[in-house]
Write a protein that holds these residues in place. Structure first.
Motif, short mmCIF file in Angstrom:
data_model
loop_
_atom_site.label_atom_id
_atom_site.label_comp_id
_atom_site.label_asym_id
_atom_site.label_seq_id
_atom_site.Cartn_x
_atom_site.Cartn_y
_atom_site.Cartn_z
N ARG A 1 38.03 33.37 48.97
CA ARG A 1 37.47 32.42 48.00
C ARG A 1 37.41 33.03 46.60
NH1 ARG A 1 38.08 27.47 50.10
NH2 ARG A 1 36.97 27.17 52.06
N ARG A 2 36.96 34.29 46.53
CA ARG A 2 36.88 34.95 45.22
C ARG A 2 38.27 35.11 44.59
NH1 ARG A 2 32.85 38.13 47.58
NH2 ARG A 2 34.39 39.66 48.21
N CYS A 3 39.24 35.46 45.42
CA CYS A 3 40.61 35.63 44.92
C CYS A 3 41.18 34.29 44.46
CB CYS A 3 41.48 36.24 46.02
SG CYS A 3 43.15 36.66 45.48
N ALA A 4 40.95 33.24 45.25
CA ALA A 4 41.44 31.90 44.91
C ALA A 4 40.88 31.45 43.56
CB ALA A 4 41.07 30.90 46.00
N GLU A 5 39.60 31.71 43.34
CA GLU A 5 38.94 31.29 42.10
C GLU A 5 39.59 31.97 40.87
OE1 GLU A 5 34.87 32.57 41.94
OE2 GLU A 5 34.70 31.90 39.84
N SER A 6 39.79 33.29 40.99
CA SER A 6 40.42 34.03 39.88
C SER A 6 41.86 33.59 39.66
CB SER A 6 40.42 35.53 40.18
OG SER A 6 39.28 36.16 39.66
N CYS A 7 42.59 33.39 40.74
CA CYS A 7 44.00 33.01 40.63
C CYS A 7 44.15 31.64 39.99
CB CYS A 7 44.69 33.05 42.00
SG CYS A 7 45.17 34.72 42.50
N ARG A 8 43.24 30.72 40.35
CA ARG A 8 43.30 29.39 39.74
C ARG A 8 43.09 29.47 38.23
NH1 ARG A 8 41.44 27.05 44.31
NH2 ARG A 8 39.36 27.78 43.82
N GLN A 9 42.17 30.34 37.81
CA GLN A 9 41.95 30.54 36.38
C GLN A 9 43.20 31.08 35.68
OE1 GLN A 9 38.56 33.08 35.86
NE2 GLN A 9 37.12 31.39 35.76
N MET A 10 43.84 32.08 36.31
CA MET A 10 45.05 32.66 35.72
C MET A 10 46.16 31.63 35.62
SD MET A 10 44.16 35.67 34.97
CE MET A 10 45.77 35.97 34.23
N ALA A 11 46.25 30.77 36.63
CA ALA A 11 47.30 29.74 36.64
C ALA A 11 47.08 28.74 35.51
CB ALA A 11 47.33 29.02 37.98
N HIS B 1 51.04 46.00 28.24
CA HIS B 1 51.13 44.57 27.96
C HIS B 1 49.77 43.89 28.05
CE1 HIS B 1 51.02 44.14 32.34
NE2 HIS B 1 51.71 45.25 32.30
N GLN B 2 48.76 44.53 27.44
CA GLN B 2 47.47 43.89 27.26
C GLN B 2 46.97 43.18 28.51
OE1 GLN B 2 46.39 45.01 24.78
NE2 GLN B 2 47.33 44.47 22.84
N ILE B 3 46.50 43.91 29.46
CA ILE B 3 45.88 43.30 30.63
C ILE B 3 44.44 42.95 30.26
CG2 ILE B 3 45.11 43.70 33.01
CD1 ILE B 3 47.62 45.19 33.56
N SER B 4 44.16 41.66 30.12
CA SER B 4 42.82 41.20 29.73
C SER B 4 41.82 41.46 30.85
CB SER B 4 42.86 39.70 29.45
OG SER B 4 43.14 39.01 30.65
N ASP B 5 40.53 41.39 30.50
CA ASP B 5 39.47 41.59 31.50
C ASP B 5 39.62 40.58 32.64
OD1 ASP B 5 38.53 43.58 29.95
OD2 ASP B 5 36.78 42.50 29.20
N ARG B 6 39.95 39.37 32.27
CA ARG B 6 40.08 38.31 33.28
C ARG B 6 41.27 38.61 34.23
NH1 ARG B 6 39.11 32.10 31.69
NH2 ARG B 6 37.01 32.97 31.56
N MET B 7 42.36 39.09 33.66
CA MET B 7 43.51 39.42 34.50
C MET B 7 43.19 40.63 35.39
SD MET B 7 47.51 40.22 33.52
CE MET B 7 48.02 38.58 33.01
N GLN B 8 42.50 41.62 34.80
CA GLN B 8 42.14 42.80 35.60
C GLN B 8 41.25 42.40 36.79
OE1 GLN B 8 43.33 46.06 35.24
NE2 GLN B 8 42.44 46.10 37.29
N GLU B 9 40.33 41.48 36.55
CA GLU B 9 39.47 41.00 37.64
C GLU B 9 40.30 40.31 38.71
OE1 GLU B 9 35.13 38.97 37.65
OE2 GLU B 9 36.75 37.59 37.10
N CYS B 10 41.29 39.56 38.28
CA CYS B 10 42.16 38.86 39.23
C CYS B 10 42.97 39.85 40.06
CB CYS B 10 43.07 37.89 38.47
SG CYS B 10 43.99 36.78 39.56
#
Lengths: 116, 116, 116, 116
Positions: A102-112, A3-12
């Motif tokens: 902090r790094r996790c929060a930043e990525s999760c906010r982007q995914m949201a 299901h196409q895990i994008s680079d951004r999602m993989q980073e998250c």
């Protein structure tokens, strides 16, 4: 193809796993230190943060449309956990944990946001 | 210092996390492919394997003395899951999943022996 | 019909869920009490016990053949956790937690034997 | 005394555990039935729903202030899972699963409101 895990999602996903790891290994560390580090709300926060990180990673890996919602909550809990670790931040483990949160929060906010 | 996570244990934690990830993202992939890939026992195996990998990683991170026992079971389940993926191994995802399972099984077996 | 969850397995699932619940709610309780209740090994034991209970229940619900192996480890961890709670057993929460662990261990041992 | 688990919160924890259980045991059942029951989005939904139910129960048991946020997301996912099961609701397992999801969603929505 899955299901196409994008680079951004993989980073998250990677950051959720790192944050789960750092929070969980901080639990025995903080209990050993005692004092403010072993207070109820700090230890509960670490366990809860590890939990929602794992759940958010699982939602992304499963391709659930609701990953945006779990990531939104994950970002909030990670930010609160980072603040709590910074408050106690007189040792390297707490500084390291705050950074992972902090790094996790930043990525999760982007995914949201992306999914909304 | 926390509870001394050795290099070997850290490698095992990393492999457990990779294996959990690969197994979980294989679930929607295999369901999409259908046929033998979507059979009950294969999908249940993937979910169960992801689960015991996560639990073994958590036991190590928490510094539990029982990580040797969860790692022992994890090695068995990972080997069985690898065999199941190899049986269906006509696509890259299944080959990739089998490899992640084999690497995790190898590390978990070492952890189980060291502690015994 | 699903994968035939027997009465004995259903009882084991119920006891795993009760034990996970009692162990997790004992964490903030023990941290609040402080002293021996808040020591690293006791808190880690409670979290680890909750974890393997949840995993064993999931293996049974998914119909995994490896539930016998997770139940075997679960019985060991529950017995150890019960002993640890009994050692501190000067309050009702610890007595209650020890009982939930003993009941879960008993059921898990049966499941491990039946399948062997 | 622990962190005062109210009757309403205890009911919500119970319903989260029942919903996790029903969703997980529906996975092998639906895979066995095949066809629409074994489609990717339905199976992923069942696994994701079980996951967020477990996480919400854990947040309540740990006494985390963020249980209101996990319960809010849990209510959404449970409602969506109920709708998905009702769509396939030609057998007792799917009807039973939809009911467990609806009951859990109702309790979780109350917990989310109370805390806000």
């Amino acid at each position: 193809m899955p299901h196409q895990i994008s680079d951004r999602m993989q980073e998250c996903i990677d950051r959720c796993q790192s944050c789960q790891e750092t929070c969980l290994e901080s639990v025995p560390h903080c209990l050993e230190l005692g004092g403010k580090h072993a207070e109820r709300d700090h230890i509960s926060m670490l366990i809860a943060c590890a939990e929602i990180c794992d759940t958010s990673a699982r939602f992304m890996l499963l391709g659930s449309a609701y990953h945006a919602r779990t990531c939104e909550v994950c970002a909030e809990v990670c930010d609160a956990c980072a603040k709590d670790c910074e408050r106690l931040g007189d040792d390297d483990t707490m500084k390291h944990c705050a950074e992972a949160c902090r790094r996790c929060a930043e990525s999760c906010r982007q995914m949201a946001k992306t999914a909304a």
